[in-house]
Write an enzyme that holds these catalytic residues in place. Structure first.
Site, PDB file in Angstrom:
ATOM      1  N   SER A 145       2.992  -9.465  12.127  1.00 32.73           N
ATOM      2  CA  SER A 145       1.593  -8.723  12.009  1.00 32.73           C
ATOM      3  C   SER A 145       1.087  -9.155  13.409  1.00 32.73           C
ATOM      4  O   SER A 145       1.014 -10.415  13.607  1.00 32.73           O
ATOM      5  CB  SER A 145       1.020  -9.032  10.852  1.00 32.73           C
ATOM      6  OG  SER A 145      -0.428  -8.372  10.990  1.00 32.73           O
ATOM      7  N   TYR A 158      -2.407 -14.266   4.258  1.00 31.61           N
ATOM      8  CA  TYR A 158      -1.252 -13.260   4.734  1.00 31.61           C
ATOM      9  C   TYR A 158      -0.822 -13.658   6.075  1.00 31.61           C
ATOM     10  O   TYR A 158       0.308 -13.522   6.402  1.00 31.61           O
ATOM     11  CB  TYR A 158      -2.068 -11.834   4.656  1.00 31.61           C
ATOM     12  CG  TYR A 158      -1.447 -10.779   5.429  1.00 31.61           C
ATOM     13  CD1 TYR A 158      -0.191 -10.194   4.862  1.00 31.61           C
ATOM     14  CD2 TYR A 158      -1.654 -10.214   6.710  1.00 31.61           C
ATOM     15  CE1 TYR A 158       0.313  -9.109   5.279  1.00 31.61           C
ATOM     16  CE2 TYR A 158      -0.853  -9.288   7.363  1.00 31.61           C
ATOM     17  CZ  TYR A 158       0.336  -8.605   6.849  1.00 31.61           C
ATOM     18  OH  TYR A 158       0.921  -7.762   7.264  1.00 31.61           O
TER      19      TYR A 158
HETATM   20  N1  LIG Z   1       0.574  -0.928   7.904  1.00 29.94           N
HETATM   21  C1  LIG Z   1       0.303  -1.926   8.626  1.00 29.94           C
HETATM   22  O1  LIG Z   1      -1.093  -1.870   9.207  1.00 29.94           O
HETATM   23  C2  LIG Z   1       0.810  -3.140   8.724  1.00 29.94           C
HETATM   24  C3  LIG Z   1       0.483  -4.096   9.980  1.00 29.94           C
HETATM   25  C4  LIG Z   1       1.162  -5.182  10.313  1.00 29.94           C
HETATM   26  C5  LIG Z   1       2.375  -5.666   9.598  1.00 29.94           C
HETATM   27  N2  LIG Z   1       2.829  -4.790   8.414  1.00 29.94           N
HETATM   28  C6  LIG Z   1       3.679  -5.065   7.525  1.00 29.94           C
HETATM   29  O2  LIG Z   1       4.813  -4.144   7.801  1.00 29.94           O
HETATM   30  C7  LIG Z   1       5.511  -4.144   6.508  1.00 29.94           C
HETATM   31  C8  LIG Z   1       5.574  -2.822   6.014  1.00 29.94           C
HETATM   32  O3  LIG Z   1       4.016  -2.580   5.648  1.00 29.94           O
HETATM   33  P1  LIG Z   1       3.807  -0.895   5.261  1.00 29.94           P
HETATM   34  O4  LIG Z   1       2.646  -0.439   6.008  1.00 29.94           O
HETATM   35  O5  LIG Z   1       4.766   0.039   5.386  1.00 29.94           O
HETATM   36  O6  LIG Z   1       3.447  -0.798   3.653  1.00 29.94           O
HETATM   37  P2  LIG Z   1       3.519   0.107   2.431  1.00 29.94           P
HETATM   38  O7  LIG Z   1       3.282   1.340   3.231  1.00 29.94           O
HETATM   39  O8  LIG Z   1       2.327  -0.314   1.498  1.00 29.94           O
HETATM   40  O9  LIG Z   1       4.748  -0.180   2.048  1.00 29.94           O
HETATM   41  C9  LIG Z   1       5.309  -1.165   1.238  1.00 29.94           C
HETATM   42  C10 LIG Z   1       6.752  -1.203   0.990  1.00 29.94           C
HETATM   43  O10 LIG Z   1       7.091  -2.390   0.401  1.00 29.94           O
HETATM   44  C11 LIG Z   1       7.507  -2.349  -0.854  1.00 29.94           C
HETATM   45  N3  LIG Z   1       7.095  -3.595  -1.622  1.00 29.94           N
HETATM   46  C12 LIG Z   1       5.941  -3.954  -2.088  1.00 29.94           C
HETATM   47  N4  LIG Z   1       5.935  -5.269  -2.822  1.00 29.94           N
HETATM   48  C13 LIG Z   1       7.415  -5.549  -2.843  1.00 29.94           C
HETATM   49  C14 LIG Z   1       7.684  -6.291  -3.504  1.00 29.94           C
HETATM   50  N5  LIG Z   1       7.495  -7.318  -4.127  1.00 29.94           N
HETATM   51  N6  LIG Z   1       9.266  -6.478  -3.446  1.00 29.94           N
HETATM   52  C15 LIG Z   1       9.896  -5.464  -2.816  1.00 29.94           C
HETATM   53  N7  LIG Z   1       9.222  -4.553  -2.159  1.00 29.94           N
HETATM   54  C16 LIG Z   1       7.983  -4.358  -2.140  1.00 29.94           C
HETATM   55  C17 LIG Z   1       6.866  -1.057  -1.362  1.00 29.94           C
HETATM   56  O11 LIG Z   1       8.004  -0.640  -2.504  1.00 29.94           O
HETATM   57  P3  LIG Z   1       7.501   0.273  -3.515  1.00 29.94           P
HETATM   58  O12 LIG Z   1       7.096   1.745  -2.895  1.00 29.94           O
HETATM   59  O13 LIG Z   1       8.192   0.475  -4.379  1.00 29.94           O
HETATM   60  O14 LIG Z   1       6.187  -0.154  -4.257  1.00 29.94           O
HETATM   61  C18 LIG Z   1       7.148  -0.146  -0.130  1.00 29.94           C
HETATM   62  O15 LIG Z   1       8.338   0.136   0.072  1.00 29.94           O
HETATM   63  C19 LIG Z   1       4.858  -5.431   5.584  1.00 29.94           C
HETATM   64  O16 LIG Z   1       5.593  -6.360   5.779  1.00 29.94           O
HETATM   65  C20 LIG Z   1       3.515  -5.482   6.312  1.00 29.94           C
HETATM   66  O17 LIG Z   1       2.938  -6.720   6.326  1.00 29.94           O
HETATM   67  C21 LIG Z   1       2.082  -3.544   8.112  1.00 29.94           C
END
Ligand SMILES: NC(=O)c1ccc[n+]([C@@H]2O[C@H](COP(=O)([O-])OP(=O)(O)OC[C@H]3O[C@@H](n4cnc5c(N)ncnc54)[C@H](OP(=O)(O)O)[C@@H]3O)[C@@H](O)[C@H]2O)c1
Length: 253
Positions: A145, A158
Protein backbone atom coordinates in the site's frame (compact mmCIF):
# COMPACT_ATOMS: atom_id res chain seq x y z
CA UNK A 1 0.54 -26.61 -28.22
CA UNK A 2 1.99 -25.21 -24.98
CA UNK A 3 -0.51 -25.04 -22.13
CA UNK A 4 -1.56 -21.62 -20.91
CA UNK A 5 -0.18 -20.12 -17.73
CA UNK A 6 -2.22 -20.28 -14.52
CA UNK A 7 -2.45 -17.51 -11.91
CA UNK A 8 -3.64 -18.00 -8.33
CA UNK A 9 -5.15 -14.76 -7.01
CA UNK A 10 -6.26 -14.48 -3.39
CA UNK A 11 -9.30 -12.27 -2.86
CA UNK A 12 -10.37 -12.49 -6.48
CA UNK A 13 -14.09 -12.13 -5.82
CA UNK A 14 -14.05 -8.33 -5.72
CA UNK A 15 -11.98 -5.19 -6.13
CA UNK A 16 -8.36 -5.34 -7.22
CA UNK A 17 -8.07 -9.15 -7.22
CA UNK A 18 -11.11 -9.47 -9.48
CA UNK A 19 -9.78 -6.79 -11.77
CA UNK A 20 -6.32 -8.39 -12.01
CA UNK A 21 -7.99 -11.73 -12.78
CA UNK A 22 -9.95 -10.21 -15.66
CA UNK A 23 -6.87 -8.41 -17.06
CA UNK A 24 -4.85 -11.62 -16.94
CA UNK A 25 -7.65 -13.70 -18.48
CA UNK A 26 -7.98 -11.22 -21.34
CA UNK A 27 -4.25 -11.69 -21.92
CA UNK A 28 -4.65 -15.48 -22.13
CA UNK A 29 -3.92 -16.56 -18.56
CA UNK A 30 -6.12 -19.11 -16.78
CA UNK A 31 -7.20 -18.22 -13.25
CA UNK A 32 -7.71 -19.80 -9.86
CA UNK A 33 -9.26 -17.16 -7.65
CA UNK A 34 -10.08 -17.38 -3.98
CA UNK A 35 -12.81 -15.79 -1.93
CA UNK A 36 -13.42 -15.59 1.79
CA UNK A 37 -17.20 -15.34 2.22
CA UNK A 38 -18.61 -14.09 -1.09
CA UNK A 39 -18.88 -17.31 -3.03
CA UNK A 40 -21.50 -16.01 -5.48
CA UNK A 41 -19.30 -13.06 -6.49
CA UNK A 42 -16.31 -15.39 -6.92
CA UNK A 43 -18.27 -17.80 -9.07
CA UNK A 44 -19.54 -14.88 -11.17
CA UNK A 45 -15.93 -13.81 -11.84
CA UNK A 46 -15.00 -17.39 -12.76
CA UNK A 47 -18.02 -17.59 -15.09
CA UNK A 48 -17.07 -14.29 -16.74
CA UNK A 49 -13.57 -15.65 -17.36
CA UNK A 50 -14.95 -18.92 -18.71
CA UNK A 51 -17.25 -16.97 -21.05
CA UNK A 52 -14.20 -15.17 -22.40
CA UNK A 53 -12.67 -18.51 -23.32
CA UNK A 54 -10.22 -19.08 -20.48
CA UNK A 55 -10.43 -21.68 -17.74
CA UNK A 56 -11.16 -20.57 -14.17
CA UNK A 57 -11.85 -22.06 -10.76
CA UNK A 58 -12.99 -20.42 -7.51
CA UNK A 59 -11.85 -21.81 -4.14
CA UNK A 60 -12.65 -20.77 -0.58
CA UNK A 61 -9.73 -19.55 1.54
CA UNK A 62 -9.34 -17.57 4.74
CA UNK A 63 -5.85 -16.06 4.51
CA UNK A 64 -6.11 -15.14 8.20
CA UNK A 65 -6.20 -18.83 9.22
CA UNK A 66 -2.84 -20.37 8.43
CA UNK A 67 -3.93 -23.69 9.96
CA UNK A 68 -6.15 -24.11 6.90
CA UNK A 69 -3.33 -23.71 4.35
CA UNK A 70 -2.38 -27.41 4.03
CA UNK A 71 -6.02 -28.26 3.24
CA UNK A 72 -6.14 -25.36 0.77
CA UNK A 73 -2.98 -26.67 -0.92
CA UNK A 74 -4.70 -30.03 -1.32
CA UNK A 75 -7.87 -28.45 -2.71
CA UNK A 76 -5.78 -26.39 -5.13
CA UNK A 77 -3.78 -29.44 -6.25
CA UNK A 78 -7.06 -31.28 -6.89
CA UNK A 79 -8.43 -28.35 -8.92
CA UNK A 80 -5.20 -28.08 -10.94
CA UNK A 81 -5.31 -31.80 -11.71
CA UNK A 82 -9.00 -31.85 -12.55
CA UNK A 83 -9.27 -28.69 -14.65
CA UNK A 84 -5.79 -28.44 -16.13
CA UNK A 85 -4.17 -31.86 -15.77
CA UNK A 86 -1.29 -30.05 -14.05
CA UNK A 87 0.55 -30.33 -10.74
CA UNK A 88 1.63 -26.70 -10.62
CA UNK A 89 0.71 -23.10 -11.39
CA UNK A 90 2.75 -20.13 -12.60
CA UNK A 91 1.80 -16.89 -10.83
CA UNK A 92 0.77 -16.10 -7.26
CA UNK A 93 -0.91 -12.81 -6.31
CA UNK A 94 -1.12 -12.26 -2.55
CA UNK A 95 -3.94 -9.74 -2.72
CA UNK A 96 -6.70 -10.62 -0.22
CA UNK A 97 -7.10 -8.13 2.58
CA UNK A 98 -9.17 -5.84 4.74
CA UNK A 99 -8.74 -2.30 5.98
CA UNK A 100 -9.18 -1.09 9.54
CA UNK A 101 -9.02 2.66 10.05
CA UNK A 102 -8.46 3.37 13.75
CA UNK A 103 -6.14 5.81 15.54
CA UNK A 104 -2.97 4.29 16.99
CA UNK A 105 -4.05 5.10 20.59
CA UNK A 106 -7.32 3.20 20.14
CA UNK A 107 -6.06 0.19 18.19
CA UNK A 108 -6.90 -3.01 20.06
CA UNK A 109 -4.79 -6.14 20.18
CA UNK A 110 -7.61 -7.99 18.41
CA UNK A 111 -7.52 -5.50 15.50
CA UNK A 112 -3.73 -5.70 15.33
CA UNK A 113 -3.83 -9.52 15.33
CA UNK A 114 -6.50 -9.62 12.63
CA UNK A 115 -4.47 -7.35 10.36
CA UNK A 116 -1.29 -9.27 11.15
CA UNK A 117 -2.92 -12.63 10.43
CA UNK A 118 -4.42 -11.54 7.13
CA UNK A 119 -1.81 -9.22 5.69
CA UNK A 120 1.55 -10.52 6.90
CA UNK A 121 1.36 -13.94 8.53
CA UNK A 122 -1.17 -15.06 5.92
CA UNK A 123 0.93 -13.97 2.95
CA UNK A 124 4.08 -15.42 4.57
CA UNK A 125 2.73 -18.90 5.26
CA UNK A 126 0.44 -19.14 2.25
CA UNK A 127 3.42 -18.44 -0.02
CA UNK A 128 5.40 -21.05 1.91
CA UNK A 129 2.57 -23.58 1.48
CA UNK A 130 2.40 -22.78 -2.25
CA UNK A 131 6.13 -23.20 -2.94
CA UNK A 132 5.91 -26.86 -4.02
CA UNK A 133 3.11 -25.93 -6.43
CA UNK A 134 4.70 -22.86 -8.06
CA UNK A 135 6.63 -23.53 -11.29
CA UNK A 136 10.30 -22.62 -11.37
CA UNK A 137 10.47 -19.38 -13.36
CA UNK A 138 7.09 -18.30 -12.00
CA UNK A 139 6.29 -14.89 -10.59
CA UNK A 140 4.78 -13.57 -7.35
CA UNK A 141 3.15 -10.19 -6.74
CA UNK A 142 2.38 -9.08 -3.20
CA UNK A 143 -0.09 -6.24 -2.62
CA UNK A 144 1.35 -3.54 -0.37
CA UNK A 145 0.00 0.00 0.00
CA UNK A 146 1.07 3.59 -0.51
CA UNK A 147 0.49 3.87 3.24
CA UNK A 148 3.75 1.98 3.79
CA UNK A 149 5.61 5.00 2.32
CA UNK A 150 3.54 7.95 3.58
CA UNK A 151 1.66 8.15 6.87
CA UNK A 152 -2.01 8.97 7.29
CA UNK A 153 -3.54 8.92 10.77
CA UNK A 154 -5.59 5.77 11.40
CA UNK A 155 -3.50 3.21 9.56
CA UNK A 156 -0.60 2.47 11.90
CA UNK A 157 -1.31 -1.26 12.25
CA UNK A 158 -2.42 -1.83 8.65
CA UNK A 159 0.53 0.08 7.22
CA UNK A 160 3.00 -1.68 9.53
CA UNK A 161 1.86 -5.00 8.04
CA UNK A 162 2.22 -3.59 4.54
CA UNK A 163 5.73 -2.42 5.42
CA UNK A 164 6.39 -5.99 6.50
CA UNK A 165 5.16 -7.37 3.19
CA UNK A 166 7.61 -5.12 1.36
CA UNK A 167 10.52 -6.48 3.39
CA UNK A 168 9.22 -10.02 2.88
CA UNK A 169 9.08 -9.34 -0.87
CA UNK A 170 12.82 -8.67 -0.93
CA UNK A 171 13.59 -11.77 1.10
CA UNK A 172 11.44 -13.96 -1.11
CA UNK A 173 13.09 -12.56 -4.23
CA UNK A 174 16.48 -13.41 -2.73
CA UNK A 175 15.62 -16.89 -1.51
CA UNK A 176 13.58 -17.90 -4.56
CA UNK A 177 16.12 -16.47 -7.02
CA UNK A 178 17.77 -19.88 -7.54
CA UNK A 179 14.38 -21.09 -8.82
CA UNK A 180 14.13 -17.99 -11.06
CA UNK A 181 10.92 -16.97 -9.32
CA UNK A 182 10.55 -13.16 -9.49
CA UNK A 183 8.87 -11.52 -6.51
CA UNK A 184 7.70 -7.90 -6.44
CA UNK A 185 5.30 -5.74 -4.45
CA UNK A 186 2.71 -3.42 -5.95
CA UNK A 187 1.73 -0.58 -3.64
CA UNK A 188 -1.57 0.96 -4.75
CA UNK A 189 -2.62 4.44 -3.75
CA UNK A 190 -6.25 4.94 -2.75
CA UNK A 191 -8.45 3.01 -5.17
CA UNK A 192 -12.25 3.00 -5.57
CA UNK A 193 -13.21 -0.49 -4.30
CA UNK A 194 -15.19 -1.90 -1.35
CA UNK A 195 -11.97 -1.70 0.69
CA UNK A 196 -12.31 -0.03 4.10
CA UNK A 197 -16.07 0.24 3.69
CA UNK A 198 -15.70 1.77 0.23
CA UNK A 199 -14.64 5.11 1.74
CA UNK A 200 -12.41 6.23 -1.15
CA UNK A 201 -15.28 5.62 -3.58
CA UNK A 202 -18.22 6.79 -1.45
CA UNK A 203 -16.85 9.61 0.71
CA UNK A 204 -16.78 12.60 -1.65
CA UNK A 205 -14.64 14.71 0.67
CA UNK A 206 -12.01 12.00 1.02
CA UNK A 207 -12.10 11.33 -2.71
CA UNK A 208 -11.50 15.03 -3.47
CA UNK A 209 -8.69 15.33 -0.92
CA UNK A 210 -6.79 12.35 -2.35
CA UNK A 211 -7.38 13.49 -5.93
CA UNK A 212 -5.93 16.87 -4.97
CA UNK A 213 -2.79 15.23 -3.59
CA UNK A 214 -2.30 13.12 -6.72
CA UNK A 215 -0.22 14.29 -9.67
CA UNK A 216 -2.73 12.87 -12.14
CA UNK A 217 -5.62 14.61 -10.33
CA UNK A 218 -7.93 11.74 -9.40
CA UNK A 219 -8.08 8.67 -7.15
CA UNK A 220 -7.30 5.26 -8.60
CA UNK A 221 -9.71 2.86 -10.27
CA UNK A 222 -9.42 -0.94 -10.18
CA UNK A 223 -8.19 -1.00 -13.81
CA UNK A 224 -5.22 1.16 -12.81
CA UNK A 225 -3.96 -1.61 -10.52
CA UNK A 226 -5.23 -4.74 -12.27
CA UNK A 227 -3.35 -3.75 -15.41
CA UNK A 228 -0.15 -3.17 -13.47
CA UNK A 229 -0.39 -6.55 -11.71
CA UNK A 230 -0.93 -8.28 -15.04
CA UNK A 231 2.00 -6.46 -16.63
CA UNK A 232 4.35 -7.49 -13.83
CA UNK A 233 3.29 -11.11 -14.22
CA UNK A 234 3.21 -11.52 -17.99
CA UNK A 235 4.97 -8.48 -19.44
CA UNK A 236 8.61 -8.26 -20.46
CA UNK A 237 9.39 -7.33 -16.88
CA UNK A 238 11.41 -10.38 -15.87
CA UNK A 239 14.43 -8.37 -14.77
CA UNK A 240 12.35 -6.48 -12.20
CA UNK A 241 12.85 -8.42 -8.99
CA UNK A 242 12.55 -7.67 -5.27
CA UNK A 243 11.04 -4.24 -5.96
CA UNK A 244 8.23 -2.13 -4.56
CA UNK A 245 6.33 -0.40 -7.33
CA UNK A 246 3.85 2.27 -6.32
CA UNK A 247 0.74 2.43 -8.51
CA UNK A 248 -0.95 5.62 -7.34
CA UNK A 249 -0.97 8.17 -10.14
CA UNK A 250 1.76 9.91 -8.15
CA UNK A 251 0.29 10.65 -4.74
CA UNK A 252 2.18 12.77 -2.16
CA UNK A 253 5.20 13.06 -4.44
N1 LIG B 1 -8.47 -0.29 -2.42
C1 LIG B 1 -7.46 0.44 -1.97
O1 LIG B 1 -7.55 1.67 -1.82
C2 LIG B 1 -6.15 -0.25 -1.62
C3 LIG B 1 -5.02 0.57 -1.48
C4 LIG B 1 -3.80 -0.04 -1.16
C5 LIG B 1 -3.73 -1.40 -1.00
N2 LIG B 1 -4.84 -2.17 -1.13
C6 LIG B 1 -4.69 -3.61 -0.94
O2 LIG B 1 -5.18 -4.29 -2.09
C7 LIG B 1 -5.70 -5.55 -1.72
C8 LIG B 1 -7.10 -5.73 -2.29
O3 LIG B 1 -7.93 -4.69 -1.81
P1 LIG B 1 -9.34 -4.34 -2.50
O4 LIG B 1 -9.39 -2.87 -2.61
O5 LIG B 1 -9.52 -5.15 -3.71
O6 LIG B 1 -10.35 -4.83 -1.35
P2 LIG B 1 -11.88 -5.34 -1.48
O7 LIG B 1 -12.53 -4.77 -2.69
O8 LIG B 1 -12.48 -5.08 -0.13
O9 LIG B 1 -11.74 -6.93 -1.71
C9 LIG B 1 -11.14 -7.71 -0.72
C10 LIG B 1 -10.95 -9.12 -1.21
O10 LIG B 1 -10.20 -9.85 -0.21
C11 LIG B 1 -10.96 -10.97 0.22
N3 LIG B 1 -10.75 -11.18 1.66
C12 LIG B 1 -11.01 -10.35 2.68
N4 LIG B 1 -10.67 -10.91 3.86
C13 LIG B 1 -10.19 -12.15 3.58
C14 LIG B 1 -9.71 -13.23 4.34
N5 LIG B 1 -9.65 -13.18 5.69
N6 LIG B 1 -9.30 -14.35 3.71
C15 LIG B 1 -9.36 -14.42 2.36
N7 LIG B 1 -9.82 -13.44 1.56
C16 LIG B 1 -10.24 -12.33 2.17
C17 LIG B 1 -12.42 -10.65 -0.10
O11 LIG B 1 -13.16 -11.87 -0.22
P3 LIG B 1 -14.79 -11.86 -0.08
O12 LIG B 1 -15.31 -11.15 -1.30
O13 LIG B 1 -15.18 -13.31 -0.08
O14 LIG B 1 -15.11 -11.13 1.17
C18 LIG B 1 -12.25 -9.88 -1.42
O15 LIG B 1 -12.08 -10.77 -2.48
C19 LIG B 1 -5.62 -5.62 -0.19
O16 LIG B 1 -4.45 -6.32 0.18
C20 LIG B 1 -5.49 -4.16 0.22
O17 LIG B 1 -4.83 -4.04 1.45
C21 LIG B 1 -6.06 -1.62 -1.44
Amino acid sequence: MTSSKIALITGGSRGLGRNAALHLARAGVDIVLTYHSRRAEAEAVAAEIADSGRKAAALQLDVGESAGFPAFAQALAAALAETWGRKSFDFLVNNAGIGINVPFAETTEAQFDQLMNIHLKGAFFLTQAMLPLIEDGGRIVNLSSGLARFSLPGFSAYAAMKGGIEVLTRYLAKELGPRHIRVNAIAPGAIETDFGGGAVRDNAEMNRAIAGATALGRVGLPDDVGGAVATLLIGETGWINGQRIEVSGGVFL
